[in-house]
Design a protein around this motif. Structure first.
Motif, PDB file in Angstrom:
ATOM      1  N   LEU A  52       0.830  -1.206   0.000  1.00 53.42           N
ATOM      2  CA  LEU A  52       0.000   0.000   0.000  1.00 53.42           C
ATOM      3  C   LEU A  52       0.864   1.256   0.000  1.00 53.42           C
ATOM      4  N   GLU A  53       1.974   1.190   0.719  1.00 53.43           N
ATOM      5  CA  GLU A  53       2.836   2.367   0.801  1.00 53.43           C
ATOM      6  C   GLU A  53       3.374   2.727  -0.582  1.00 53.43           C
ATOM      7  N   ARG A  54       3.935   1.707  -1.261  1.00 58.32           N
ATOM      8  CA  ARG A  54       4.543   1.994  -2.565  1.00 58.32           C
ATOM      9  C   ARG A  54       3.494   2.193  -3.650  1.00 58.32           C
ATOM     10  N   LEU A 109       0.229   2.608  -3.587  1.00 60.28           N
ATOM     11  CA  LEU A 109      -0.863   3.570  -3.435  1.00 60.28           C
ATOM     12  C   LEU A 109      -0.303   4.959  -3.115  1.00 60.28           C
ATOM     13  N   LEU A 110       0.232   5.111  -1.904  1.00 59.40           N
ATOM     14  CA  LEU A 110       0.672   6.452  -1.485  1.00 59.40           C
ATOM     15  C   LEU A 110       1.785   7.002  -2.369  1.00 59.40           C
ATOM     16  N   LEU A 111       2.865   6.234  -2.522  1.00 65.42           N
ATOM     17  CA  LEU A 111       3.986   6.759  -3.312  1.00 65.42           C
ATOM     18  C   LEU A 111       3.607   6.885  -4.780  1.00 65.42           C
ATOM     19  N   ARG A 112       2.767   5.968  -5.252  1.00 74.03           N
ATOM     20  CA  ARG A 112       2.375   6.066  -6.665  1.00 74.03           C
ATOM     21  C   ARG A 112       1.584   7.354  -6.919  1.00 74.03           C
ATOM     22  N   ILE A 113       0.706   7.702  -6.003  1.00 75.23           N
ATOM     23  CA  ILE A 113      -0.037   8.964  -6.189  1.00 75.23           C
ATOM     24  C   ILE A 113       0.946  10.140  -6.178  1.00 75.23           C
ATOM     25  N   ARG A 114       1.846  10.136  -5.178  1.00 74.98           N
ATOM     26  CA  ARG A 114       2.809  11.245  -5.099  1.00 74.98           C
ATOM     27  C   ARG A 114       3.595  11.376  -6.398  1.00 74.98           C
ATOM     28  N   PHE A 115       4.042  10.232  -6.943  1.00 74.24           N
ATOM     29  CA  PHE A 115       4.889  10.276  -8.143  1.00 74.24           C
ATOM     30  C   PHE A 115       4.076  10.609  -9.391  1.00 74.24           C
ATOM     31  N   LEU A 148       5.380  19.246   1.962  1.00 72.60           N
ATOM     32  CA  LEU A 148       5.446  20.457   2.783  1.00 72.60           C
ATOM     33  C   LEU A 148       4.978  20.126   4.185  1.00 72.60           C
ATOM     34  N   ARG A 149       5.860  20.263   5.151  1.00 74.77           N
ATOM     35  CA  ARG A 149       5.502  19.876   6.513  1.00 74.77           C
ATOM     36  C   ARG A 149       5.808  21.004   7.505  1.00 74.77           C
ATOM     37  N   PRO A 150       4.812  21.818   7.769  1.00 71.24           N
ATOM     38  CA  PRO A 150       5.010  22.906   8.736  1.00 71.24           C
ATOM     39  C   PRO A 150       5.180  22.316  10.131  1.00 71.24           C
ATOM     40  N   VAL A 169      10.629  21.498   3.823  1.00 72.42           N
ATOM     41  CA  VAL A 169      10.326  21.248   2.413  1.00 72.42           C
ATOM     42  C   VAL A 169      11.086  19.975   2.046  1.00 72.42           C
ATOM     43  N   ARG A 170      10.339  18.893   2.030  1.00 75.10           N
ATOM     44  CA  ARG A 170      10.939  17.582   1.769  1.00 75.10           C
ATOM     45  C   ARG A 170      10.776  17.263   0.288  1.00 75.10           C
ATOM     46  N   GLU A 171      11.865  16.922  -0.370  1.00 72.60           N
ATOM     47  CA  GLU A 171      11.756  16.487  -1.766  1.00 72.60           C
ATOM     48  C   GLU A 171      10.887  15.237  -1.776  1.00 72.60           C
ATOM     49  N   LEU A 223      15.839   8.137  -2.344  1.00 76.18           N
ATOM     50  CA  LEU A 223      15.791   6.696  -2.070  1.00 76.18           C
ATOM     51  C   LEU A 223      14.408   6.109  -2.335  1.00 76.18           C
ATOM     52  N   TYR A 224      13.426   6.974  -2.570  1.00 78.53           N
ATOM     53  CA  TYR A 224      12.048   6.502  -2.697  1.00 78.53           C
ATOM     54  C   TYR A 224      11.674   6.000  -4.085  1.00 78.53           C
ATOM     55  N   THR A 225      12.564   6.178  -5.068  1.00 72.05           N
ATOM     56  CA  THR A 225      12.165   5.787  -6.432  1.00 72.05           C
ATOM     57  C   THR A 225      12.088   4.269  -6.590  1.00 72.05           C
ATOM     58  N   GLY A 273      13.980  13.983   4.926  1.00 70.30           N
ATOM     59  CA  GLY A 273      12.767  14.740   5.247  1.00 70.30           C
ATOM     60  C   GLY A 273      11.737  13.886   5.968  1.00 70.30           C
ATOM     61  N   ASP A 274      11.652  12.621   5.573  1.00 67.63           N
ATOM     62  CA  ASP A 274      10.744  11.701   6.259  1.00 67.63           C
ATOM     63  C   ASP A 274      11.137  11.596   7.732  1.00 67.63           C
ATOM     64  N   ILE A 275      12.420  11.433   7.960  1.00 71.09           N
ATOM     65  CA  ILE A 275      12.892  11.178   9.326  1.00 71.09           C
ATOM     66  C   ILE A 275      12.796  12.442  10.187  1.00 71.09           C
ATOM     67  N   PHE A 294      -3.272  16.230   0.760  1.00 69.37           N
ATOM     68  CA  PHE A 294      -2.960  16.640   2.123  1.00 69.37           C
ATOM     69  C   PHE A 294      -3.283  15.517   3.094  1.00 69.37           C
ATOM     70  N   GLU A 295      -2.444  15.367   4.117  1.00 73.69           N
ATOM     71  CA  GLU A 295      -2.622  14.226   5.015  1.00 73.69           C
ATOM     72  C   GLU A 295      -2.075  14.525   6.399  1.00 73.69           C
ATOM     73  N   PRO A 296      -2.694  13.924   7.421  1.00 70.57           N
ATOM     74  CA  PRO A 296      -2.031  13.897   8.719  1.00 70.57           C
ATOM     75  C   PRO A 296      -0.822  12.992   8.549  1.00 70.57           C
TER      76      PRO A 296
HETATM   77  C1  IPM Z   1       5.227   9.594   5.503  1.00 69.17           C
HETATM   78  C2  IPM Z   1       5.210   8.106   5.621  1.00 69.17           C
HETATM   79  C3  IPM Z   1       5.459   7.504   4.248  1.00 69.17           C
HETATM   80  C4  IPM Z   1       6.800   7.995   3.775  1.00 69.17           C
HETATM   81  C5  IPM Z   1       5.367   5.989   4.189  1.00 69.17           C
HETATM   82  C6  IPM Z   1       4.023   5.487   4.697  1.00 69.17           C
HETATM   83  C7  IPM Z   1       5.664   5.446   2.816  1.00 69.17           C
HETATM   84  O1  IPM Z   1       6.146   7.686   6.555  1.00 69.17           O
HETATM   85  O2  IPM Z   1       4.384  10.147   4.781  1.00 69.17           O
HETATM   86  O3  IPM Z   1       6.064  10.242   6.140  1.00 69.17           O
HETATM   87  O4  IPM Z   1       7.841   7.410   4.117  1.00 69.17           O
HETATM   88  O5  IPM Z   1       6.838   8.987   3.049  1.00 69.17           O
END
Ligand code: IPM
Ligand code: MN
Length: 366
Positions: free
Chosen positions: A100-102, A104-110, A118-120, A144-146, A151-153, A260-262, A290-292
């Motif tokens: 789901l992560e790759r 769904l979420l990452l596929r939409i982002r890409f 953008l994470r205030p 401002v996270r790329e 590493l996400y590709t 940026g994730d970390i 937009f997401e929590p």
């Molecule tokens: C985030 C999440 C995602 C990411 C995961 C769920 C793939 O941790 O939005 O920060 O690593 O970008």
């Protein structure tokens, strides 16, 4: 489906007439639907002044387990036709990690080319956090996270998998185009009203001498066009320390996808926790989502105790991106009042129900 489809849809609509705003909603998995419900209750208070079409998407673990589908192309096309998307959360212990992560979420982002995450990192007045020496005003920065490469590709692979001589390679992809557009976005953001005209590149240039070098060179080049903006650099490990020790030194941080994730999870801690941290996956010329940022919280699912403020803050960011500033301001005020009330009530109460927190925002924003 290509990114250009997405980038061609929204701006045209925004500049035309008084068509309703098309907001895609992906409640998703775990606590996603619970917090999304509260955000939509908040949205509903604006029904007389803002025409909105909600377009619900059945995407996430349930659909995958039922049908085997994660994100069919037709759904992506429907998403691309929205003005913006509100996402609850995706991920589920019943589904193998990464599906789901790759897909769904990452596929939409890409695919929608949402190249900025953008994470205030803002601390509302009266918020209690784990860092005793921070004051409300110390914590006011934006990461401002790329969001489209690094590493996400998914580049890389195994060699001799499962043997004692196994090799696992995970590649970080950094393009001139990708780095430059996100760095420019950061500089522009640092010039906006209320910001302090300071951009800090966060990377690890002393070890990642290729990717880090590209980032540093791009920052140096772009900085020339922004003489009023101060530019700094911090290694990512040191940046973690500074976020605790002295977060006031940061205004706009620009960094790669993984860092940026970390750092934004740490950022959430100094904001007051995952219950308040929101972000936007932005395509400045297209469809943003937009997401929590907190995830699905499987252990909390269904209890009605999860904090919906992050999802409500995601809605606020969505409204800002669609240039509905008056609506965004009222949601912002509502969140602020809710935080203050929760802090005063905390003394006497054990916890808050999800819908009671929603009610606090609705009351204050109405
Ligand atoms: C985030 C999440 C995602 C990411 C995961 C769920 C793939 O941790 O939005 O920060 O690593 O970008
Ligand atoms: Mn994360």
């Amino acid at each position: 489906m290509s990114a250009t489809v997405a980038t061609e849809v929204r701006p045209e609509r925004l500049h035309t007439s008084d068509l309703p705003l098309r907001i895609g909603v992906i409640p998703g998995d775990g606590t996603g639907p619970e917090v999304t419900r509260e955000a939509l209750r908040v949205l509903d208070i604006f029904r007389d002044e803002l025409k909105v079409d909600l377009i619900e998407f059945d995407l996430g673990a349930d659909r995958y387990l039922r049908t085997g589908e994660v994100l069919p192309d037709e759904e992506l096309v429907r998403l691309a036709g929205c003005d913006a998307i509100l996402l609850g959360a995706v991920g589920d212990p019943r589904v193998p990690p990464g599906v789901l992560e790759r897909d769904l979420l990452l596929r939409i982002r890409f695919e929608l080319d949402q190249y900025v995450n953008l994470r205030p990192i803002i601390r509302y007045r009266g918020m209690t956090t784990l860092i005793p020496h921070h004051h409300d005003e110390d914590v006011d920065l934006v990461v401002v996270r790329e969001n489209s490469e690094g590493l996400y590709t998914g580049g890389g692979g195994f060699h001799r998998k499962g043997t004692p001589h196994e090799v696992a390679i995970q590649e970080s992809v950094n393009t001139r185009h990708g780095v430059e557009r996100v760095v420019r976005y950061a500089f522009e953001l640092s010039m906006r009203p209320g910001r302090r005209r300071k951009v800090t590149l966060v990377h690890k240039t002393n070890v990642l001498t290729f990717a880090g070098d590209l980032y540093q060179r791009v920052v140096d080049e772009v900085a020339v066009a922004y003489p009023d903006v101060t530019t700094e650099y911090s290694h990512v490990d040191a940046a973690c320390l500074y976020l605790i020790e002295d977060p006031g030194r940061f205004d706009v941080i620009v960094t790669d996808n993984m860092f940026g994730d970390i750092v934004t999870d740490l950022g959430a801690v100094i904001q007051g926790g995952m219950g308040i941290a929101a972000g936007g996956n932005i395509n400045p010329n297209g469809v943003s989502m937009f997401e929590p940022i907190g995830g699905t919280a499987p252990s909390e699912t269904g209890k009605g105790t999860i904090n919906p403020l992050a999802a409500i803050a995601a809605l606020m960011m969505l409204m800002r991106e669609l240039r509905q500033d008056a609506v965004a301001d009222r949601i912002d005020r509502g969140i602020g009042v809710a935080v203050t009330k929760m802090a005063t009530m905390r003394a006497g109460l054990m916890g808050f129900s999800t819908s009671a927190v929603g009610d606090l925002v609705i009351e204050a924003a109405s």
